[in-house]
Design a protein around this motif. Structure first.
Motif, PDB file in Angstrom:
ATOM      1  N   ALA A 168      42.365  13.166  18.991  1.00  0.00           N
ATOM      2  CA  ALA A 168      41.088  13.964  18.203  1.00  0.00           C
ATOM      3  C   ALA A 168      40.129  14.408  19.905  1.00  0.00           C
ATOM      4  O   ALA A 168      40.215  13.394  20.715  1.00  0.00           O
ATOM      5  N   VAL A 169      39.631  14.815  19.939  1.00  0.00           N
ATOM      6  CA  VAL A 169      38.652  15.138  20.731  1.00  0.00           C
ATOM      7  C   VAL A 169      36.873  14.977  20.429  1.00  0.00           C
ATOM      8  O   VAL A 169      37.269  15.698  19.565  1.00  0.00           O
ATOM      9  N   SER A 170      36.271  14.221  20.635  1.00  0.00           N
ATOM     10  CA  SER A 170      34.897  14.199  20.492  1.00  0.00           C
ATOM     11  C   SER A 170      33.675  14.089  21.224  1.00  0.00           C
ATOM     12  O   SER A 170      34.162  13.540  22.089  1.00  0.00           O
ATOM     13  N   PHE A 171      33.075  14.870  20.456  1.00  0.00           N
ATOM     14  CA  PHE A 171      31.867  15.578  21.385  1.00  0.00           C
ATOM     15  C   PHE A 171      30.333  15.137  20.752  1.00  0.00           C
ATOM     16  O   PHE A 171      30.299  15.027  20.383  1.00  0.00           O
ATOM     17  N   MET A 172      29.543  14.625  22.187  1.00  0.00           N
ATOM     18  CA  MET A 172      28.997  13.603  22.159  1.00  0.00           C
ATOM     19  C   MET A 172      27.349  13.852  22.838  1.00  0.00           C
ATOM     20  O   MET A 172      27.890  14.093  23.930  1.00  0.00           O
ATOM     21  N   LYS A 173      26.119  13.916  22.182  1.00  0.00           N
ATOM     22  CA  LYS A 173      25.851  13.738  22.634  1.00  0.00           C
ATOM     23  C   LYS A 173      24.702  12.405  22.583  1.00  0.00           C
ATOM     24  O   LYS A 173      24.604  12.024  21.731  1.00  0.00           O
ATOM     25  N   TYR A 174      23.490  11.992  23.577  1.00  0.00           N
ATOM     26  CA  TYR A 174      22.725  11.165  23.664  1.00  0.00           C
ATOM     27  C   TYR A 174      21.811  12.213  22.115  1.00  0.00           C
ATOM     28  O   TYR A 174      21.349  12.154  21.291  1.00  0.00           O
ATOM     29  N   LYS A 175      21.921   9.952  20.935  1.00  0.00           N
ATOM     30  CA  LYS A 175      21.143  10.437  20.060  1.00  0.00           C
ATOM     31  C   LYS A 175      19.441  10.897  20.737  1.00  0.00           C
ATOM     32  O   LYS A 175      19.061  10.185  21.446  1.00  0.00           O
ATOM     33  N   GLY A 176      18.942  10.916  19.786  1.00  0.00           N
ATOM     34  CA  GLY A 176      17.434  11.566  19.633  1.00  0.00           C
ATOM     35  C   GLY A 176      17.136  12.876  20.724  1.00  0.00           C
ATOM     36  O   GLY A 176      17.682  13.305  21.406  1.00  0.00           O
TER      37      GLY A 176
END
Length: 176
Positions: A168-176
């Protein structure tokens, strides 16, 4: 820039290079990387960070604890003529990230591909989230086993997730 050229991997290395189709798909999602800074955590062979440089990233820093893999990665940087655009830190992931953060280094893209099934995934999320290593608006990309389900996104929100067999590849960014 370095299309089709081989990278070094020492005999008996335990690193599992990322499949080309996964690497291609990941870069298609985050494109373009031109001019960006890239941090490759648990770098192994360094194939992902080397690909980023090949696609125009301004610089890449590779964190790899295994001395043989780190040496092979340094040799790959030299053979690909990427010296000056890549730096290898042979150190523990958390220590290296904290050292970079203390030096006020930040990256537009942080990529982590920890060994599957060992709890390192959560460690990477926590350390990256607790430091200023990811630039504002930057992307945090995690590659992990689909069986690694015991983790929390912490300071990050998942904006996209793709599955490729057991990966799996999860793409994330800081919340808010």
């Amino acid at each position: 820039e370095a299309k089709g050229r081989l990278i070094r991997l020492p005999k008996g290395a335990s690193a599992r290079p990322t499949a080309d189709r996964i690497k291609e798909a990941r870069f298609n999602i985050i494109a373009p990387v031109t001019g960006k800074s890239f941090l490759d955590i648990y770098a192994g062979s360094g194939s992902v960070g080397l690909e980023a440089i090949s696609r125009g990233a301004a610089r890449a820093v590779f964190i790899e604890r295994d001395r043989k893999l780190a040496s092979a990665l340094e040799a790959s940087l030299e053979e690909l003529d990427f010296i000056g655009r890549g730096e290898v830190l042979c150190a523990d992931m958390a220590k290296a990230i904290r050292t970079l953060a203390t030096a006020e280094k930040s990256f537009d893209i942080v990529f982590a591909d920890p060994p599957y099934g060992r709890g390192y995934l959560q460690d990477a999320i926590d350390v990256v989230g607790d430091t200023s290593i990811l630039s504002s608006g930057g992307a945090f990309i995690l590659q992990h086993s689909t069986r690694d389900t015991d983790w929390q996104s912490g300071s990050f929100e998942i904006i996209d997730q793709r599955r490729y067999g057991d990966t799996a590849v999860s793409f994330m960014k800081y919340k808010g």
